[in-house]
Structure formats: structure tokens, C-alpha cells
Design a protein around this motif. Structure first.
Motif, mmCIF file in Angstrom:
data_model
loop_
_atom_site.group_PDB
_atom_site.id
_atom_site.type_symbol
_atom_site.label_atom_id
_atom_site.label_comp_id
_atom_site.label_asym_id
_atom_site.label_seq_id
_atom_site.Cartn_x
_atom_site.Cartn_y
_atom_site.Cartn_z
ATOM 1 N N TYR A 116 0.818 -1.224 0.000
ATOM 2 C CA TYR A 116 0.000 0.000 0.000
ATOM 3 C C TYR A 116 0.850 1.272 0.000
ATOM 4 C CZ TYR A 116 -4.083 -2.900 0.717
ATOM 5 O OH TYR A 116 -5.077 -3.831 0.550
ATOM 6 N N THR A 117 2.159 1.149 -0.274
ATOM 7 C CA THR A 117 2.960 2.374 -0.430
ATOM 8 C C THR A 117 2.528 3.064 -1.726
ATOM 9 O OG1 THR A 117 4.649 1.238 -1.715
ATOM 10 C CG2 THR A 117 4.964 1.307 0.690
ATOM 11 N N ASP A 118 2.889 4.341 -1.884
ATOM 12 C CA ASP A 118 2.551 5.049 -3.127
ATOM 13 C C ASP A 118 3.063 4.273 -4.338
ATOM 14 O OD1 ASP A 118 1.645 6.930 -1.382
ATOM 15 O OD2 ASP A 118 2.886 8.592 -2.142
ATOM 16 N N ALA A 119 4.323 3.819 -4.251
ATOM 17 C CA ALA A 119 4.928 3.123 -5.389
ATOM 18 C C ALA A 119 4.171 1.835 -5.705
ATOM 19 C CB ALA A 119 6.397 2.817 -5.097
ATOM 20 N N ALA A 120 3.783 1.099 -4.663
ATOM 21 C CA ALA A 120 3.087 -0.175 -4.889
ATOM 22 C C ALA A 120 1.676 0.058 -5.430
ATOM 23 C CB ALA A 120 3.029 -0.985 -3.597
ATOM 24 N N LEU A 121 1.030 1.138 -4.983
ATOM 25 C CA LEU A 121 -0.317 1.420 -5.496
ATOM 26 C C LEU A 121 -0.250 1.833 -6.963
ATOM 27 C CD1 LEU A 121 -2.021 3.348 -2.528
ATOM 28 C CD2 LEU A 121 -2.263 0.934 -3.146
ATOM 29 N N LEU A 122 0.837 2.534 -7.321
ATOM 30 C CA LEU A 122 0.971 2.982 -8.712
ATOM 31 C C LEU A 122 1.342 1.825 -9.637
ATOM 32 C CD1 LEU A 122 2.806 6.386 -8.140
ATOM 33 C CD2 LEU A 122 0.458 6.066 -8.955
ATOM 34 N N GLU A 123 2.196 0.928 -9.148
ATOM 35 C CA GLU A 123 2.655 -0.196 -9.966
ATOM 36 C C GLU A 123 2.461 -1.501 -9.211
ATOM 37 O OE1 GLU A 123 3.457 -0.256 -13.021
ATOM 38 O OE2 GLU A 123 3.480 1.911 -13.348
ATOM 39 N N PRO A 124 1.228 -1.962 -9.098
ATOM 40 C CA PRO A 124 0.976 -3.140 -8.247
ATOM 41 C C PRO A 124 1.256 -4.481 -8.912
ATOM 42 C CG PRO A 124 -1.087 -2.321 -9.136
ATOM 43 C CD PRO A 124 -0.013 -1.388 -9.643
ATOM 44 N N TYR A 125 1.353 -4.478 -10.253
ATOM 45 C CA TYR A 125 1.261 -5.772 -10.933
ATOM 46 C C TYR A 125 2.449 -6.697 -10.714
ATOM 47 C CZ TYR A 125 -2.934 -3.746 -12.863
ATOM 48 O OH TYR A 125 -4.173 -3.175 -12.980
ATOM 49 N N GLU A 126 3.650 -6.117 -10.465
ATOM 50 C CA GLU A 126 4.785 -7.003 -10.177
ATOM 51 C C GLU A 126 4.647 -7.622 -8.781
ATOM 52 O OE1 GLU A 126 7.007 -8.328 -12.204
ATOM 53 O OE2 GLU A 126 5.856 -7.236 -13.731
ATOM 54 N N HIS A 127 4.076 -6.857 -7.851
ATOM 55 C CA HIS A 127 3.795 -7.445 -6.534
ATOM 56 C C HIS A 127 2.799 -8.603 -6.687
ATOM 57 C CE1 HIS A 127 5.867 -4.570 -3.966
ATOM 58 N NE2 HIS A 127 5.368 -3.580 -4.680
ATOM 59 N N TYR A 128 1.776 -8.377 -7.482
ATOM 60 C CA TYR A 128 0.759 -9.416 -7.658
ATOM 61 C C TYR A 128 1.365 -10.666 -8.294
ATOM 62 C CZ TYR A 128 -2.694 -5.656 -6.922
ATOM 63 O OH TYR A 128 -3.432 -4.631 -6.424
ATOM 64 N N ARG A 129 2.233 -10.441 -9.281
ATOM 65 C CA ARG A 129 2.877 -11.587 -9.945
ATOM 66 C C ARG A 129 3.696 -12.388 -8.926
ATOM 67 N NH1 ARG A 129 3.552 -11.418 -15.238
ATOM 68 N NH2 ARG A 129 3.744 -9.150 -15.213
ATOM 69 N N ALA A 130 4.436 -11.668 -8.086
ATOM 70 C CA ALA A 130 5.251 -12.332 -7.068
ATOM 71 C C ALA A 130 4.352 -13.110 -6.103
ATOM 72 C CB ALA A 130 6.085 -11.299 -6.307
ATOM 73 N N LEU A 131 3.231 -12.522 -5.725
ATOM 74 C CA LEU A 131 2.313 -13.198 -4.802
ATOM 75 C C LEU A 131 1.720 -14.451 -5.433
ATOM 76 C CD1 LEU A 131 0.512 -10.048 -3.321
ATOM 77 C CD2 LEU A 131 1.957 -11.655 -2.044
ATOM 78 N N ARG A 132 1.376 -14.370 -6.714
ATOM 79 C CA ARG A 132 0.822 -15.549 -7.394
ATOM 80 C C ARG A 132 1.855 -16.662 -7.455
ATOM 81 N NH1 ARG A 132 -1.184 -11.584 -11.003
ATOM 82 N NH2 ARG A 132 0.329 -12.135 -12.607
ATOM 83 N N GLU A 133 3.122 -16.275 -7.680
ATOM 84 C CA GLU A 133 4.184 -17.271 -7.752
ATOM 85 C C GLU A 133 4.393 -17.959 -6.409
ATOM 86 O OE1 GLU A 133 6.062 -18.539 -10.300
ATOM 87 O OE2 GLU A 133 4.418 -17.527 -11.354
#
Lengths: 67, 395
Positions: free
Chosen positions: B15-32
Motif C-alpha cells: 500500500y505504499t505510493d509506489a506499490a499502489l501505482l505499480e501493483p502488478y509485479e507485486h501481484y505476480r510475485a504473490l501468485r508465484e
């Protein structure tokens, strides 16, 4: 295989009709008509039925007796 | 019950500014990492894969909404009792009272109102040539349709967008954005309460239906206050997000716009694809009512579970080439951007109608969207542009 519809839950979103028009139809008032209600589906409609169950946004469709 | 010996963990604050702006790499990592991944920064289990997200949403008796929607207690306490944050028979009762007015069935008579409003709006903007697709287009239609439909009086409407945004910010972890939002949520609740007390709603509206249900004794005064807010806040920012993303996606993929212009029958599917790829709602929480498991990962009773719609919608296990925008994608309607099951978005019929009406009106005259520099807004729950400057070309 059969596909059961929960008519209380159905809100008429129409996704099933788009996916499986041979099985489901919405009437002029947006109510569901199920052409295979309570009967076995012909084999050629089984994929369409699975697809319809997958796209129902309120989970009102359930596939039963699938092999 | 099969469980893994060690549960996957993820330490980043999503939920940091950076993560809210670019969430998709976090999501990919979580799916992995797995079907359920413990977020150490938020004390919650992220469910980032499609099948598991859908399974959680399909099991509301295990994954409860009351005290579960937000990632923080004050927000959960504030919304306790609204349809979104209720379970079982209580939820079904509340949903019946209001949601039947929002179903595609009930909306058939308003379709022409929405279509006319969309056509008028688009004609004016096309005549101007350049405009902000968020400020002038995306916000204008829901604001011209939804408050009337819900029956909010004219006075007080100027606060609606600020309140709706605050409402969604409050659902995150108790970060600065959520803390700043909570007092504004209180303002909105007080306003809704006053509407119920004074009966100050437009006749024939959804809000009037709520007051009638109260008068018949079907809901308490307090429930009526919650219901007044239930469908207002969620009907604005979400649709606004989808329209802003639509113009951005169609401007950056002109070949997809050509396809829609050639085959306007694809527009409903395109709306689903837009919501899939740029899901307006990042995700909602649930509370595990008992010890359970998600895809074989043990999740103890009382755990917060965060169902990430925006990640499920890009799960490569379910969608082929999930990052590709394809208005004709056959499996687009399987997207989970509106949630799924008992709590599936009650207003999705109206939302889809609004977005489709705008795209249909645009498709008749606009040949190209020439984009300026878009700007993203920051919200704990909603992913959206705050501005998408565009010049439209015709003929």
C-alpha cells in the motif's frame, strides 16, 4: 450432466445467455428461461454449460453429475 | 485437509505510493509464492490466484464479510451492518431490499436515460475536440445518473466524490491515507443519517424504496441509514475508474478501437476486458470464521484474508497472455473485478451499461484518441487515473 439454476439468486445479468444461448434465455422482462431445467444436457452442450456456470456473476448456476 | 509445512510469506507493504501505482509485479510475485501468502506488513493472507480467489468468494460461510472487508478495525466497525459488510440471511435480506432495483432486469426501463445522457455528453465533448477523459467524461456520466437514481437531494452532491474516495481509502491498512479518510467517512454517514431522518430523498428512487422498507418495518432506522450509503459510494469511483482506463487503453491500442468501431457488438465484452485488465477495485477483505485452508495453505480462524481481484484477473493460470488487452478475449466475462457470488457487485448491471453507452456513443464518431500525459490517483482500494487528457479525431 445437468446444470441447475438458483432462480432466487439470479438477477438477470445475462452472462449465461451470452455464453450458452442454446440452454439459457432471458425473456423480455429479464427473467431466466432454462431449456434443460431438470433434465440431462446433450453431450454437445456440456462445455457451454460449464462456461455459463463460470461466468454467472452471482454464482446462481451449478453443474451437477459431471463425469 | 492438506496443508503445506511452511506457509509462504511476503514482506513488502503493498500500500505504499509506489506499490499502489505499480501493483502488478507485486501481484505476480504473490501468485508465484502460492495460493495464499501471508503479508507480514499487513497481518493478512493475500489470495492472488484466480481459482483460489473465486473459491474464497464462493465460500461466504467460511470467509465472512462482517468485520472482514477492510484491513483495519475502525473502518470495519464503521461499515458493520451495511450490505457489503454483512453475512448470511442478514445479508440476503438487506440485498433483497435494495439490490433488486439495480439488477439488469430492473434497469431495462432506465437504459434509454443512460444512453441519452451518454450521447449528449459525448456530442458536447467531441465538439470541443480535447478534454479530460476523467474529469469531463468519466465523472460526468455517473454523477448525472447515479445520485438521481439513488435519490440524493441536489444539496450535498458536491461532497459525493470526496466522500466516496475516502470510503475506499478507509478500507486499506491503517496507513496515513486511511487515517485521513475516516473522519470524512463519518461526514458521509452523518449526511446519510440525516437523509433518513428527514426523509429527504427524491420520490421513486432507490433511496425512497429504502425509506418505504423502513416504514413497513423490514429494516430498522439504523439499517436504512447504512443502506442509503451502501450503493452510493461504490457506484461512482469504480465506474469512473473503468471509463478513464477505457480511454487510456483504447488510446494506447488504436487497433483495438478500430476493431470496436467495426464490430460494436463487441463493446459489452470490451467492458469486461477493461475491468479485467485495469480492475477498478484492487480487492476486498474477508475474515476466516474458522481454521481453514486456501489451496492447501492452512489459514487459522480469525485471519484476515485479502482477495486480490486485480491479481486474479491477470493470473496466467487462467487467462492466456493476461497482460494483453484484447477486446474480443473470449474468457473476459470470467473476470472477478465485480467480485463473485453472494456479494458479487449488485450495481454491475448499471456500471456496465454506463461504460458501454459511452463507448457506443464514442464509436459512432471518434476515429482516434490522441492521449496527453495521464496522471494516476492514489487510493488504497481503487486503481484509477485522476486525469487522462485526450484529443479526439473524427472522420
Amino acid at each position: 450432466m445437468r446444470i441447475e439454476a438458483d432462480y432466487d439468486r439470479c438477477e438477470g445479468h445475462g452472462q449465461c445467455e451470452a455464453r450458452a444461448p442454446e440452454i439459457f434465455e432471458l425473456d423480455d422482462h429479464g427473467f431466466l428461461t432454462h431449456h434443460y431445467d431438470g433434465v440431462e444436457l446433450p453431450a454437445e452442450l456440456e462445455d457451454a454449460a460449464r462456461g455459463a456456470a463460470a461466468v454467472c456473476p452471482v454464482a446462481a448456476l451449478r453443474v451437477t453429475g459431471a463425469s | 485437509m492438506t496443508t503445506t509445512a511452511t506457509s509462504p510469506q511476503y514482506d513488502a507493504d503493498v500500500y505504499t505510493d509506489a506499490a499502489l501505482l505499480e501493483p502488478y509485479e507485486h501481484y505476480r510475485a504473490l501468485r508465484e509464492l502460492g495460493p495464499a501468502v501471508y503479508l507480514t506488513a499487513h497481518d493478512a493472507w493475500a489470495v492472488a490466484r484466480y481459482d483460489d480467489a473465486k473459491a474464497v468468494l464462493a465460500a461466504p460461510e467460511v470467509f465472512r464479510s462482517a468485520s472482514g472487508i477492510a484491513l483495519n478495525e475502525p473502518a470495519n466497525a464503521a461499515i458493520l451492518g451495511c450490505t457489503l459488510a454483512s453475512d448470511g440471511e442478514h445479508h440476503a435480506h438487506l440485498r433483497r431490499i435494495v439490490a433488486h432495483r439495480l439488477t439488469p432486469r430492473a434497469l431495462r426501463p432506465v437504459r434509454h436515460t443512460v444512453t441519452e445522457a451518454a450521447e449528449e455528453l459525448v456530442a458536447g465533448l467531441v465538439a470541443r475536440g480535447s478534454f479530460d477523459a476523467v474529469g469531463d467524461l468519466a465523472r460526468a456520466l455517473p454523477l448525472s445518473v447515479v445520485p438521481d437514481f439513488i435519490g440524493w437531494p441536489e444539496e450535498g452532491r458536491e461532497h459525493l466524490l470526496r466522500w466516496a474516495g475516502a470510503n475506499f481509502d478507509s478500507f486499506g491498512p491503517l496507513n496515513e491515507r486511511a487515517r485521513a479518510a475516516l473522519p470524512q467517512c463519518g461526514e458521509m454517514a452523518a449526511y446519510g443519517a440525516a437523509l433518513v431522518r428527514d426523509g429527504n430523498v427524491l420520490p421513486g428512487s432507490l433511496g425512497a424504496g429504502v425509506l418505504e422498507a423502513r416504514d413497513r418495518g423490514e429494516v430498522t432506522e439504523e439499517q436504512a441509514m447504512m443502506l442509503m450509503l451502501d450503493y452510493l459510494a461504490p457506484s461512482l469511483d469504480t465506474t469512473i475508474s473503468a471509463v478513464g482506463s477505457a480511454i487510456w487503453l483504447l488510446g494506447t491500442h488504436p487497433e483495438q478501437w478500430d476493431r470496436l468501431r467495426a464490430e460494436p457488438g463487441l463493446i459489452p465484452n470490451a467492458v469486461q476486458e477493461i475491468v479485467r485488465l485495469e480492475s477498478p477495485i484492487r480487492g476486498f477483505g474477508r475474515l476466516a470464521a474458522r481454521d481453514t485452508e486456501i489451496g492447501g495453505v492452512a489459514v487459522p480462524a480469525g485471519s484476515r484474508v485479502l482477495v486480490l481481484y486485480a491479481s486474479a484477473n491477470r493470473d496466467e493460470r487462467h487467462f492466456a497472455d493476461p497482460d494483453v488487452f484484447d477486446v474480443a478475449r473470449p474468457e473476459a466475462p470470467e473476470q472477478l473485478g465485480f467480485g463473485y457470488g453472494e456479494h458479487g457487485c449488485a450495481g454491475q448491471g448499471l456500471a456496465k451499461m454506463e461504460v458501454a453507452a459511452l463507448l457506443e456513443a464514442l464509436a459512432r464518431t471518434v476515429t482516434r484518441f490522441e492521449l496527453g500525459r495521464p496522471e494516476r490517483g492514489l487510493n488504497n482500494l481503487i486503481r484509477a487515473f485522476s486525469s487522462v487528457p485526450v484529443r479526439v479525431h473524427t472522420g
